[in-house]
Design an enzyme around this catalytic site. Structure first.
Site, PDB file in Angstrom:
ATOM      1  N   HIS A   1       0.525  -0.113   2.348  1.00 29.61           N
ATOM      2  CA  HIS A   1      -0.557  -1.249   1.976  1.00 29.61           C
ATOM      3  C   HIS A   1      -1.015  -1.704   3.237  1.00 29.61           C
ATOM      4  CE1 HIS A   1       1.601  -1.528  -1.778  1.00 29.61           C
ATOM      5  NE2 HIS A   1       2.584  -1.949  -1.188  1.00 29.61           N
TER       6      HIS A   1
ATOM      7  N   HIS B   1       6.255   4.168   1.978  1.00 34.14           N
ATOM      8  CA  HIS B   1       7.297   3.732   1.192  1.00 34.14           C
ATOM      9  C   HIS B   1       7.170   4.193  -0.118  1.00 34.14           C
ATOM     10  CE1 HIS B   1       4.604   0.486   0.433  1.00 34.14           C
ATOM     11  NE2 HIS B   1       5.092   0.348  -0.763  1.00 34.14           N
TER      12      HIS B   1
ATOM     13  N   GLN C   1       3.173   5.739  -1.060  1.00 39.32           N
ATOM     14  CA  GLN C   1       1.982   4.676  -1.116  1.00 39.32           C
ATOM     15  C   GLN C   1       2.434   3.641   0.350  1.00 39.32           C
ATOM     16  OE1 GLN C   1       3.311   0.770  -3.695  1.00 39.32           O
ATOM     17  NE2 GLN C   1       2.897   2.918  -4.816  1.00 39.32           N
TER      18      GLN C   1
ATOM     19  N   GLU D   1       5.797  -6.886   1.832  1.00 37.86           N
ATOM     20  CA  GLU D   1       6.677  -7.205   0.826  1.00 37.86           C
ATOM     21  C   GLU D   1       8.011  -7.025   1.106  1.00 37.86           C
ATOM     22  OE1 GLU D   1       6.590  -2.955  -1.762  1.00 37.86           O
ATOM     23  OE2 GLU D   1       4.807  -4.012  -1.658  1.00 37.86           O
TER      24      GLU D   1
ATOM     25  N   ARG E   1      -2.388   5.307  -2.234  1.00 38.87           N
ATOM     26  CA  ARG E   1      -1.552   6.424  -2.738  1.00 38.87           C
ATOM     27  C   ARG E   1      -1.674   7.468  -1.707  1.00 38.87           C
ATOM     28  NH1 ARG E   1      -2.781   4.161  -7.954  1.00 38.87           N
ATOM     29  NH2 ARG E   1      -4.232   5.594  -8.137  1.00 38.87           N
TER      30      ARG E   1
END
Length: 304
Positions: free
Chosen positions: A66, A141, A64, A83, A161
């Site tokens: 972001h 990642h 996936q 993150e 995804r």
């Protein structure tokens, strides 16, 4: 100003686990638990800038990516999602993927999503307890099986995804191609000791992540001028008026509180909005405090 023992939201996932011990006593035997989200007790309080989670994996997660803030806002979301992961447990052979083995053009990336080859193009690496991985927005990642990790992130659930191991969930080809930095991850600075008790793990625009290691039966004062999350990962203690042990999290907002450490010591992860570490975050009962030294560009401890 606020000091709260964080509540927990249970998120069930097909790749989750049944047994969360020692991080939680919640039973996942009837429906696997993949994530625990730590939240403010007052549901009407303003949303925090950061989200602290625990993830438990029995199968690989999807490959996936972001979005960053700019793309997220272009589609009506308040912010993107950068993150970081702190590995709490890793079974032998456990791996994560961060970045790609080589640069792909948008056309090649799109083709790899359609034929599933993106899964073999990701850069997998073995992980062990104590590893820290920074995942900037736009980084392709994945998280493998057999891992328990703590995740700190911008407060967002925006996920696109690229590959999902046949789970028949939707893939997000157009958005993934639009937001991906489709290449290897750039090298990141390693952890840096700030004081005897504080180690800076990640310092980014969006958050700072530290590990604190407090000696048995010691007393400390925690001072913060912004939202701050604390997750106990070893030992036990008392934060404000709350007894805490492994798996407990506290939310503190622009406040000062005491930490009384138990007989086995206490270690924790501390996260707050970045980009720089809070110099006076932690003071010990021996009246030692931390100050910023412009000459050395470091935080140093001095006797007061």
């Amino acid at each position: 100003m606020a000091i709260e023992h964080a509540s927990v939201r249970v998120v069930r996932k097909p790749w989750g686990v049944a047994d969360l011990h020692p991080w939680s006593g919640i039973d996942g035997s009837n429906d696997a638990i993949g994530e625990l989200w730590f939240q403010r007790v007052d549901q009407d309080a303003p949303s925090p800038a950061l989200l602290l989670k625990l993830l438990f994996t029995s199968e690989p997660l999807s490959v996936q990516v972001h979005p960053d803030d700019a793309f997220a806002r272009s589609i009506g979301l308040p912010n993107g999602k950068t993150e970081a992961w702190y590995i709490l447990f890793a079974a032998p052979g456990a791996r994560v993927a961060v970045g790609l083995k080589r640069h792909l053009t948008p056309r090649d990336l799109r083709a790899s999503i359609r034929d599933g080859s993106i899964a073999s193009l990701t850069q997998w690496r073995a992980v062990k307890k104590g590893d820290v991985i920074f995942v900037p927005a736009g980084t392709i990642h994945a998280i493998g099986a057999g891992i328990v990790l703590a995740e700190i992130q911008q407060y967002s659930d925006a996920t696109f995804r690229l590959f999902d191991y046949g789970r028949r969930r939707e893939l997000h080809e157009d958005s993934a191609v639009a937001v991906s930095d489709a290449g290897p991850l750039q090298a990141q600075p390693g952890p840096r000791r700030l004081t005897a008790a504080r180690t800076m793990l990640i310092a980014s625009q969006h958050f700072v992540l530290e590990r604190i290691d407090l000696s048995p039966n010691s007393n400390w004062a925690l001072n913060t001028d912004r939202e701050t999350w604390i997750l106990v990962i070893e030992g036990s203690g008392r934060i404000a008026l709350t007894d805490t042990t492994v798996g407990d999290a506290m939310f503190i907002e622009a406040d000062r509180t005491g930490i009384e450490v138990g007989p086995d010591g206490m270690s924790g992860l501390v996260a707050y909005p970045g980009p720089d570490p809070i110099a006076s975050l932690l003071q010990d009962g021996g009246a030692r405090t931390a100050v910023y030294s412009p000459k050395s560009n470091e935080i140093v401890e001095v006797q007061t």
